[in-house]
Design a protein around this motif. Structure first.
Motif, PDB file in Angstrom:
ATOM      1  N   MET A   1       0.851  -1.186   0.000  1.00 25.28           N
ATOM      2  CA  MET A   1       0.000   0.000   0.000  1.00 25.28           C
ATOM      3  C   MET A   1       0.886   1.235   0.000  1.00 25.28           C
ATOM      4  O   MET A   1       1.859   1.326   0.728  1.00 25.28           O
ATOM      5  CB  MET A   1      -0.904   0.009   1.241  1.00 25.28           C
ATOM      6  CG  MET A   1      -1.741   1.268   1.383  1.00 25.28           C
ATOM      7  SD  MET A   1      -2.660   1.302   2.939  1.00 25.28           S
ATOM      8  CE  MET A   1      -3.803  -0.027   2.640  1.00 25.28           C
ATOM      9  N   SER A   2       0.554   2.205  -0.849  1.00 23.83           N
ATOM     10  CA  SER A   2       1.308   3.456  -0.865  1.00 23.83           C
ATOM     11  C   SER A   2       0.380   4.590  -1.235  1.00 23.83           C
ATOM     12  O   SER A   2      -0.603   4.395  -1.945  1.00 23.83           O
ATOM     13  CB  SER A   2       2.468   3.390  -1.871  1.00 23.83           C
ATOM     14  OG  SER A   2       1.978   3.171  -3.182  1.00 23.83           O
ATOM     15  N   LEU A  96      -3.677   7.627   6.945  1.00 25.27           N
ATOM     16  CA  LEU A  96      -2.954   7.590   5.683  1.00 25.27           C
ATOM     17  C   LEU A  96      -1.860   8.659   5.637  1.00 25.27           C
ATOM     18  O   LEU A  96      -0.744   8.407   5.169  1.00 25.27           O
ATOM     19  CB  LEU A  96      -3.925   7.784   4.517  1.00 25.27           C
ATOM     20  CG  LEU A  96      -4.881   6.627   4.237  1.00 25.27           C
ATOM     21  CD1 LEU A  96      -5.892   7.023   3.175  1.00 25.27           C
ATOM     22  CD2 LEU A  96      -4.121   5.389   3.809  1.00 25.27           C
ATOM     23  N   VAL A  97      -2.185   9.854   6.105  1.00 28.09           N
ATOM     24  CA  VAL A  97      -1.182  10.920   6.141  1.00 28.09           C
ATOM     25  C   VAL A  97      -0.034  10.532   7.073  1.00 28.09           C
ATOM     26  O   VAL A  97       1.141  10.743   6.768  1.00 28.09           O
ATOM     27  CB  VAL A  97      -1.827  12.249   6.578  1.00 28.09           C
ATOM     28  CG1 VAL A  97      -0.754  13.298   6.857  1.00 28.09           C
ATOM     29  CG2 VAL A  97      -2.777  12.757   5.498  1.00 28.09           C
ATOM     30  N   GLU A 107       6.375  -4.549  10.593  1.00 27.20           N
ATOM     31  CA  GLU A 107       5.187  -5.227  11.094  1.00 27.20           C
ATOM     32  C   GLU A 107       4.124  -4.247  11.571  1.00 27.20           C
ATOM     33  O   GLU A 107       2.923  -4.440  11.363  1.00 27.20           O
ATOM     34  CB  GLU A 107       5.572  -6.192  12.225  1.00 27.20           C
ATOM     35  CG  GLU A 107       6.358  -7.401  11.762  1.00 27.20           C
ATOM     36  CD  GLU A 107       5.602  -8.193  10.697  1.00 27.20           C
ATOM     37  OE1 GLU A 107       4.374  -8.391  10.868  1.00 27.20           O
ATOM     38  OE2 GLU A 107       6.227  -8.593   9.699  1.00 27.20           O
ATOM     39  N   GLN A 108       4.571  -3.176  12.198  1.00 27.20           N
ATOM     40  CA  GLN A 108       3.626  -2.152  12.657  1.00 27.20           C
ATOM     41  C   GLN A 108       2.962  -1.480  11.466  1.00 27.20           C
ATOM     42  O   GLN A 108       1.744  -1.217  11.481  1.00 27.20           O
ATOM     43  CB  GLN A 108       4.358  -1.119  13.510  1.00 27.20           C
ATOM     44  CG  GLN A 108       3.436  -0.054  14.096  1.00 27.20           C
ATOM     45  CD  GLN A 108       4.202   0.954  14.949  1.00 27.20           C
ATOM     46  OE1 GLN A 108       5.384   0.776  15.231  1.00 27.20           O
ATOM     47  NE2 GLN A 108       3.526   2.001  15.353  1.00 27.20           N
ATOM     48  N   ARG A 109       3.744  -1.223  10.419  1.00 26.31           N
ATOM     49  CA  ARG A 109       3.181  -0.593   9.226  1.00 26.31           C
ATOM     50  C   ARG A 109       2.167  -1.510   8.555  1.00 26.31           C
ATOM     51  O   ARG A 109       1.099  -1.049   8.102  1.00 26.31           O
ATOM     52  CB  ARG A 109       4.306  -0.225   8.244  1.00 26.31           C
ATOM     53  CG  ARG A 109       3.820   0.397   6.933  1.00 26.31           C
ATOM     54  CD  ARG A 109       4.980   0.910   6.110  1.00 26.31           C
ATOM     55  NE  ARG A 109       5.568   2.079   6.749  1.00 26.31           N
ATOM     56  CZ  ARG A 109       5.137   3.332   6.581  1.00 26.31           C
ATOM     57  NH1 ARG A 109       4.082   3.567   5.811  1.00 26.31           N
ATOM     58  NH2 ARG A 109       5.738   4.332   7.180  1.00 26.31           N
ATOM     59  N   ALA A 112      -1.036  -1.352  10.455  1.00 27.65           N
ATOM     60  CA  ALA A 112      -1.721  -0.080  10.210  1.00 27.65           C
ATOM     61  C   ALA A 112      -2.362  -0.067   8.824  1.00 27.65           C
ATOM     62  O   ALA A 112      -3.474   0.452   8.633  1.00 27.65           O
ATOM     63  CB  ALA A 112      -0.737   1.072  10.354  1.00 27.65           C
ATOM     64  N   GLN A 113      -1.682  -0.646   7.854  1.00 27.27           N
ATOM     65  CA  GLN A 113      -2.248  -0.703   6.512  1.00 27.27           C
ATOM     66  C   GLN A 113      -3.506  -1.560   6.472  1.00 27.27           C
ATOM     67  O   GLN A 113      -4.475  -1.238   5.779  1.00 27.27           O
ATOM     68  CB  GLN A 113      -1.196  -1.239   5.536  1.00 27.27           C
ATOM     69  CG  GLN A 113      -0.059  -0.265   5.282  1.00 27.27           C
ATOM     70  CD  GLN A 113       1.016  -0.845   4.388  1.00 27.27           C
ATOM     71  OE1 GLN A 113       1.079  -2.050   4.169  1.00 27.27           O
ATOM     72  NE2 GLN A 113       1.884   0.006   3.871  1.00 27.27           N
TER      73      GLN A 113
END
Length: 242
Positions: A1-2, A96-97, A107-109, A112-113
């Protein structure tokens, strides 16, 4: 995701991506998005899901309010199978910001995604699709109405001004947009109204600017077409997303 602001990854000319895309307005109203030949207006809180491989074009102007979120199709098996309206609420926008601006462990990212994907919810009748005719016989009519939605000239008036028959105008609008002239003009007026409301202009003023004699008549027509009352499209207070 980006996430991306559209400056490099999306261009105004029609193109496709291998990833799914979710478009949303970071501020105000974004009306500079075209998907599969149809113009879209996105007000605050609105988003548009565009499946991988779907032709679309988005403004590269520095003033655009449009932001796009790219998602690997393999990471979102529950994604819609066609272009769909979605909710991009304040909580999702803030997250998202945050993901775009701050580093965090992998792993945290990923967690969150996943939360971001869970926050994206279906919301029918929320974004406004406005097909813009290409037929030169009626394009001049459409452009005139887009520049002045309050213009109340009848179909017969427009036919006379463009040296065409009323029947020709009727058939051309149906063939090009799938709508009658009256339906298309109503859609154009609501598209303009969404943009004006997103700028914080009062409902009564917006009503007059898009051709309605009273705020109540405008509000009823707006609610009927958009599924929400006009005041729901005014800017959110207390949320500042840059």
């Amino acid at each position: 995701m980006s996430a991306d602001d559209g400056q490099a990854s999306c261009v105004q000319a029609s193109h496709v991506h291998e990833e799914h895309a979710v478009f949303w307005a970071v501020r105000g109203v974004a009306s500079d998005l075209e998907v599969a030949g149809i113009q879209r207006s996105l007000a605050p809180g609105q988003g548009l899901f565009v499946p991988a491989g779907t032709p679309h074009g988005a403004s590269r102007a520095s003033t655009t309010a449009l932001v796009v979120l790219f998602v690997d199709p393999g990471a979102w098996v529950e994604a819609p199978t066609q272009v769909a309206s979605v909710v991009v609420n304040a909580a999702l926008r803030e997250l998202l910001v945050h993901l775009a601006e701050f580093a965090m462990p992998k792993e945290q990212r990923l967690r969150a995604q996943r939360v971001c994907l869970d926050l994206i919810a279906d919301e029918p009748h929320v974004s406004l699709a406005l097909p813009v005719p290409r037929d030169p016989r009626i394009e001049v009519i459409a452009r005139a109405i887009l520049s002045d939605p309050a213009d109340d000239r009848s179909l017969e008036d427009w036919a006379y001004l463009t040296s065409a028959s009323a029947r020709t105008v009727v058939r051309a609008f149906r063939a090009e947009t799938g709508m009658t002239f009256a339906e298309w003009r109503s859609c154009a007026r609501m598209s303009a109204a969404v943009e004006l409301l997103g700028e914080g202009i009062p409902v009564g003023v917006v009503a007059r600017r898009v051709g309605y004699a009273t705020a109540s008549a405008f509000s009823a027509a707006f609610h009927r077409m958009m599924g929400r009352p006009p005041h729901r499209f005014l800017p959110e207070r207390g949320v500042d997303v840059r």
